[in-house]
Design a protein around this motif. Structure first.
Motif, PDB file in Angstrom:
ATOM      1  N   SER A 209      32.713 -44.273 112.417  1.00  0.00           N
ATOM      2  CA  SER A 209      31.501 -44.809 111.778  1.00  0.00           C
ATOM      3  C   SER A 209      30.890 -43.786 110.819  1.00  0.00           C
ATOM      4  CB  SER A 209      30.480 -45.230 112.831  1.00  0.00           C
ATOM      5  OG  SER A 209      29.871 -44.117 113.436  1.00  0.00           O
ATOM      6  N   LYS A 210      31.131 -42.507 111.070  1.00  0.00           N
ATOM      7  CA  LYS A 210      30.612 -41.474 110.164  1.00  0.00           C
ATOM      8  C   LYS A 210      31.284 -41.586 108.795  1.00  0.00           C
ATOM      9  CE  LYS A 210      29.691 -36.558 109.780  1.00  0.00           C
ATOM     10  NZ  LYS A 210      29.814 -35.239 110.387  1.00  0.00           N
ATOM     11  N   LYS A 211      32.599 -41.823 108.775  1.00  0.00           N
ATOM     12  CA  LYS A 211      33.310 -41.983 107.512  1.00  0.00           C
ATOM     13  C   LYS A 211      32.844 -43.240 106.781  1.00  0.00           C
ATOM     14  CE  LYS A 211      37.543 -39.510 108.647  1.00  0.00           C
ATOM     15  NZ  LYS A 211      39.005 -39.610 108.771  1.00  0.00           N
ATOM     16  N   ILE A 212      32.635 -44.290 107.515  1.00  0.00           N
ATOM     17  CA  ILE A 212      32.160 -45.543 106.904  1.00  0.00           C
ATOM     18  C   ILE A 212      30.772 -45.340 106.314  1.00  0.00           C
ATOM     19  CG2 ILE A 212      31.462 -47.922 107.376  1.00  0.00           C
ATOM     20  CD1 ILE A 212      33.735 -48.019 109.439  1.00  0.00           C
ATOM     21  N   ASN A 213      29.896 -44.638 107.015  1.00  0.00           N
ATOM     22  CA  ASN A 213      28.561 -44.360 106.497  1.00  0.00           C
ATOM     23  C   ASN A 213      28.624 -43.534 105.217  1.00  0.00           C
ATOM     24  OD1 ASN A 213      27.290 -45.772 108.511  1.00  0.00           O
ATOM     25  ND2 ASN A 213      26.868 -43.972 109.780  1.00  0.00           N
ATOM     26  N   ILE A 214      29.522 -42.556 105.174  1.00  0.00           N
ATOM     27  CA  ILE A 214      29.670 -41.719 103.983  1.00  0.00           C
ATOM     28  C   ILE A 214      30.152 -42.563 102.803  1.00  0.00           C
ATOM     29  CG2 ILE A 214      31.016 -39.828 102.978  1.00  0.00           C
ATOM     30  CD1 ILE A 214      30.871 -38.452 105.728  1.00  0.00           C
ATOM     31  N   ILE A 215      31.121 -43.429 103.045  1.00  0.00           N
ATOM     32  CA  ILE A 215      31.629 -44.296 101.984  1.00  0.00           C
ATOM     33  C   ILE A 215      30.533 -45.218 101.464  1.00  0.00           C
ATOM     34  CG2 ILE A 215      33.219 -46.203 101.501  1.00  0.00           C
ATOM     35  CD1 ILE A 215      35.213 -44.812 103.396  1.00  0.00           C
ATOM     36  N   VAL A 216      29.749 -45.791 102.360  1.00  0.00           N
ATOM     37  CA  VAL A 216      28.668 -46.676 101.959  1.00  0.00           C
ATOM     38  C   VAL A 216      27.624 -45.909 101.144  1.00  0.00           C
ATOM     39  CG1 VAL A 216      26.742 -48.085 102.811  1.00  0.00           C
ATOM     40  CG2 VAL A 216      29.015 -48.318 103.832  1.00  0.00           C
ATOM     41  N   VAL A 217      27.276 -44.734 101.573  1.00  0.00           N
ATOM     42  CA  VAL A 217      26.288 -43.921 100.844  1.00  0.00           C
ATOM     43  C   VAL A 217      26.812 -43.572  99.458  1.00  0.00           C
ATOM     44  CG1 VAL A 217      25.144 -41.666 100.790  1.00  0.00           C
ATOM     45  CG2 VAL A 217      25.132 -43.016 102.884  1.00  0.00           C
ATOM     46  N   VAL A 218      28.081 -43.190  99.352  1.00  0.00           N
ATOM     47  CA  VAL A 218      28.666 -42.866  98.048  1.00  0.00           C
ATOM     48  C   VAL A 218      28.643 -44.093  97.146  1.00  0.00           C
ATOM     49  CG1 VAL A 218      30.829 -42.235  96.890  1.00  0.00           C
ATOM     50  CG2 VAL A 218      30.051 -40.943  98.878  1.00  0.00           C
ATOM     51  N   MET A 219      28.960 -45.254  97.669  1.00  0.00           N
ATOM     52  CA  MET A 219      28.943 -46.487  96.874  1.00  0.00           C
ATOM     53  C   MET A 219      27.529 -46.821  96.406  1.00  0.00           C
ATOM     54  SD  MET A 219      31.719 -48.847  98.924  1.00  0.00           S
ATOM     55  CE  MET A 219      31.142 -50.316  98.173  1.00  0.00           C
TER      56      MET A 219
END
Length: 61
Positions: free
Chosen positions: A3-13
């Motif tokens: 979920s940490k990687k998914i959160n990072i991807i969402v924040v970058v987007m």
């Protein structure tokens, strides 16, 4: 994926879209200002030409 990687991807987007829209807005504002400036110059030239054309001179009867 964690979920940490998914959160990072969402924040970058989200950051990408925010910067994209901010840049798009800035470019549109710049383009409108340039068009307004060109219009003002053309209008001034037109008024100067009109005043030259309407200047008093000899008349015919």
């Amino acid at each position: 994926m964690t979920s940490k990687k998914i959160n990072i991807i969402v924040v970058v987007m989200v950051i990408f879209f925010a910067l994209f829209f901010a840049g798009s807005f800035a470019y549109e504002s710049y383009r409108i200002q340039e068009e307004d400036r060109k219009f003002a110059v053309e209008q001034q030239q037109w008024e100067e030409q009109a005043s030259k054309d309407n200047a008093s001179g000899g008349t015919s009867k």
